[in-house]
Design a protein around this motif. Structure first.
Motif, short mmCIF file in Angstrom:
data_model
loop_
_atom_site.label_atom_id
_atom_site.label_comp_id
_atom_site.label_asym_id
_atom_site.label_seq_id
_atom_site.Cartn_x
_atom_site.Cartn_y
_atom_site.Cartn_z
N THR A 12 -11.39 -17.47 -36.18
CA THR A 12 -12.00 -16.47 -37.06
C THR A 12 -13.16 -17.04 -37.85
O THR A 12 -14.22 -16.42 -37.97
CB THR A 12 -10.93 -15.93 -38.02
OG1 THR A 12 -9.85 -15.37 -37.27
CG2 THR A 12 -11.52 -14.85 -38.92
N PHE A 18 -17.70 -12.55 -38.92
CA PHE A 18 -16.65 -12.54 -39.95
C PHE A 18 -17.15 -13.20 -41.23
O PHE A 18 -16.91 -12.70 -42.34
CB PHE A 18 -15.40 -13.27 -39.45
CG PHE A 18 -14.37 -13.50 -40.52
CD1 PHE A 18 -13.55 -12.46 -40.95
CD2 PHE A 18 -14.24 -14.74 -41.14
CE1 PHE A 18 -12.62 -12.66 -41.95
CE2 PHE A 18 -13.30 -14.95 -42.14
CZ PHE A 18 -12.49 -13.89 -42.55
N GLY A 22 -17.28 -10.37 -43.52
CA GLY A 22 -15.96 -10.45 -44.14
C GLY A 22 -15.93 -11.22 -45.44
O GLY A 22 -15.08 -10.97 -46.29
N ALA A 61 -11.20 -7.84 -43.46
CA ALA A 61 -10.61 -8.91 -42.64
C ALA A 61 -9.33 -8.43 -41.96
O ALA A 61 -9.07 -8.76 -40.80
CB ALA A 61 -10.31 -10.12 -43.53
N THR A 102 -6.30 -14.82 -42.40
CA THR A 102 -7.75 -14.68 -42.46
C THR A 102 -8.20 -13.78 -43.60
O THR A 102 -9.40 -13.66 -43.86
CB THR A 102 -8.29 -14.10 -41.13
OG1 THR A 102 -7.72 -12.79 -40.94
CG2 THR A 102 -7.89 -14.98 -39.97
#
Length: 240
Positions: A12, A18, A22, A61, A102
């Motif tokens: 991740t 991400f 994220g 996430a 994550t």
């Protein structure tokens, strides 16, 4: 299991999208809301916005876990799991636990921005409780993302997850307080999972535990989204 969680974390964090959307996006939005749009609203607004944006990062996430599942499905990984002697509930739970790790980077990044840039000050127990509650409270959204990933194609999962992210964030009051909504919309917002999710943190920042209604609604949403994920996994096992 620990090695599997580490592997998922490395996968991740190596994903540039991400890191940008994220982690970076919630931090950027928080700083914009508190230093430009809401610069004159005082410390209460900074705390409320910090918690709302941390919840927004956690939501993104958590839903993103489903995108990874959809990709795994497209390469045949679900067929391998179907051969293994694992019940659908155990498969979904195992993926939810590994995926929930994550969620933490986005929460911590917004909290660091609040403390270091905006000078937000809370007691040590409040920082710890905020992190723990938002982390655990993101589990229903991980289930929602998994359900989308098991049920939809990789392309469709990405689109649906973005729609869920934006819709739930705005309706739940993560970007703007629900007190600014019309009365009818405010009553709807109070039953959304995202509003109750953020309320876990808002209650803690005011120095008391979340209310019974918030806990009950979060548990109900966990059952709803968890059932959706299990049913979607069973359906994908029949079609993939």
């Amino acid at each position: 299991m620990i090695e599997y969680i580490k592997l998922e974390m490395r996968r991740t964090l190596r994903d540039a999208s991400f890191v940008i959307f994220g982690i970076g996006m919630p931090v950027l939005m928080y700083l914009l809301f508190t230093n430009i749009g809401g610069s004159g609203n005082g410390d209460d607004w900074k705390v409320q916005s910090m918690i709302g944006m941390a919840a927004y990062g956690a939501l993104g996430a958590a839903l993103g876990v489903g995108t990874g599942v959809a990709s795994d499905k497209s390469i045949g990984w679900l067929r391998q799991l179907r051969i293994a002697p694992l019940a659908p509930a155990k498969v979904v739970t195992g993926r939810a636990i590994s995926g929930s790790v994550t969620v933490l980077p986005g929460i911590l990044a917004v909290f660091l921005a609040g403390a270091l840039v905006d000078g937000v000050r809370l007691d040590a127990w409040q920082w710890a409780a905020l992190t723990l509650l938002l982390w655990l409270g993101a589990l229903p959204f991980t289930m929602l993302g998994l359900g989308n990933g098991y049920r939809l194609s990789a392309q469709a999962t990405g689109v649906v997850n973005v729609a869920c992210l934006m819709g739930l964030a705005i309706l739940g009051g993560l970007w703007f307080p629900v007190t600014a909504f019309p009365g009818w919309l405010r009553r709807i917002a109070e039953y959304t999972p995202t509003h109750r999710f953020a309320d876990l943190g808002w209650s803690t920042s005011r120095g008391h535990a979340p209310g019974v209604a918030t806990i009950a609604l979060m548990a109900a949403w966990l059952v709803v989204f968890g059932s959706y994920a299990v049913v979607s996994y069973r359906r994908s096992a029949r079609t993939v």
